[in-house]
Design an enzyme around this catalytic site. Sequence first.
Site, mmCIF file in Angstrom:
data_model
loop_
_atom_site.group_PDB
_atom_site.id
_atom_site.type_symbol
_atom_site.label_atom_id
_atom_site.label_comp_id
_atom_site.label_asym_id
_atom_site.label_seq_id
_atom_site.Cartn_x
_atom_site.Cartn_y
_atom_site.Cartn_z
ATOM 1 N N ASP A 76 0.837 -1.211 0.000
ATOM 2 C CA ASP A 76 0.000 0.000 0.000
ATOM 3 C C ASP A 76 0.873 1.262 0.000
ATOM 4 O OD1 ASP A 76 0.854 -0.081 2.611
ATOM 5 O OD2 ASP A 76 -1.127 0.085 3.522
ATOM 6 N N GLU A 130 9.669 -4.128 10.183
ATOM 7 C CA GLU A 130 9.985 -2.805 9.619
ATOM 8 C C GLU A 130 10.520 -1.855 10.692
ATOM 9 O OE1 GLU A 130 7.078 -1.073 7.004
ATOM 10 O OE2 GLU A 130 8.119 0.847 6.948
ATOM 11 N N LYS A 182 -0.935 -9.542 2.717
ATOM 12 C CA LYS A 182 -0.139 -9.066 3.860
ATOM 13 C C LYS A 182 -1.015 -8.112 4.659
ATOM 14 C CE LYS A 182 3.263 -5.800 3.561
ATOM 15 N NZ LYS A 182 2.668 -4.792 4.468
HETATM 16 O O1 KIV Z 1 3.464 -1.237 1.563
HETATM 17 C C1 KIV Z 1 4.633 -1.632 1.458
HETATM 18 O O2 KIV Z 1 5.312 -1.428 0.450
HETATM 19 C C2 KIV Z 1 5.184 -2.351 2.590
HETATM 20 C C3 KIV Z 1 6.657 -2.573 2.628
HETATM 21 C C4 KIV Z 1 7.368 -1.321 2.930
HETATM 22 C C5 KIV Z 1 7.022 -3.675 3.555
HETATM 23 O O3 KIV Z 1 4.465 -2.711 3.476
#
Ligand code: KIV
Length: 290
Positions: free
Chosen positions: A45, A183, A114
């Site tokens: 996102d 992260e 995710k």
């Molecule tokens: O949204 C994204 O790109 C992420 C990464 C930074 C892990 O969650």
Amino acid sequence: MTRISTTDIRQMKQRGEKIVMMTAYDCPTARLVEQGGADVVLVGDTLGMVVLGYDSTLPVTMDDMVHHTKAAVRGTERALVVGDMPFMSYQTGWQDAMRNAARLMQEAGCGAVKLEGGTRSAETVQRLVEAGIPVMGHIGLTPQSVNQFGGFKVQGKTPAAAVQLMHDAQALEQAGAFAIVLETIPAPLAELLTGRLSVPTIGIGAGAGCDGQVQVFHDMLGMFDAFMPKHAKRFGEIGEAIREAVRAYARDVRAGDFPTAKESFRMDPAALAELRPDGAKLGRRHALGM
Ligand code: KIV
């Protein structure tokens, strides 16, 4: 060509093979990322910030995610594509999470989703996994909670915060997450977590001790200049290459050097003369389609 599965990703940890994950948000970029050798393409996102121009990930919608994930899936044949669950697509309860994760799997065709959060998201992760939806967890600096954190700050620095992150990671593992993004947490803590978990950790700003790494496409290629996170490394200067190419194009257009005959289409001078009896006045160069 068979796609990399979540089982393959778990086995990479067992074999001590590093996992390479990178974001991509459209078809040609996902193709390039796969051709470059990434194991996992994350349609994150972050697209809200690096592609759509928002100043956080919060405005990103499910429709945005389905649209971009679909495109990334079309651009790949081998990589595991993971679709990110946007803000408020799963925080409101596991039933909403199920409906929205199903959209990413069915409409967009990704191989896993995710979502952010540790213990607070564990029940949702478990429900999704039980329904056959592979889930990648995400803890530490979870950008959807940026307002709660008071900015993009390193997480897990105090003993209490570090212990909480350990509980979070274990809760996700027990809930059945196949991998966990760590992260912006201290490198020694990430290494400790990685050693204690049976599932792979994928770090971003979490040091070299993780089982894999993820980077945001636009950060690592110099294509996003609003700010540069400390954890990002420039592996290329594609942004500058694009600016230079556009400068050359603008120069040629303004000088009348583009297009040339090579980029133009010819027409039979007789046909042209029939259409425009004054064709001769157009000049020999134009009439010949040069
Ligand atoms: O949204 C994204 O790109 C992420 C990464 C930074 C892990 O969650």
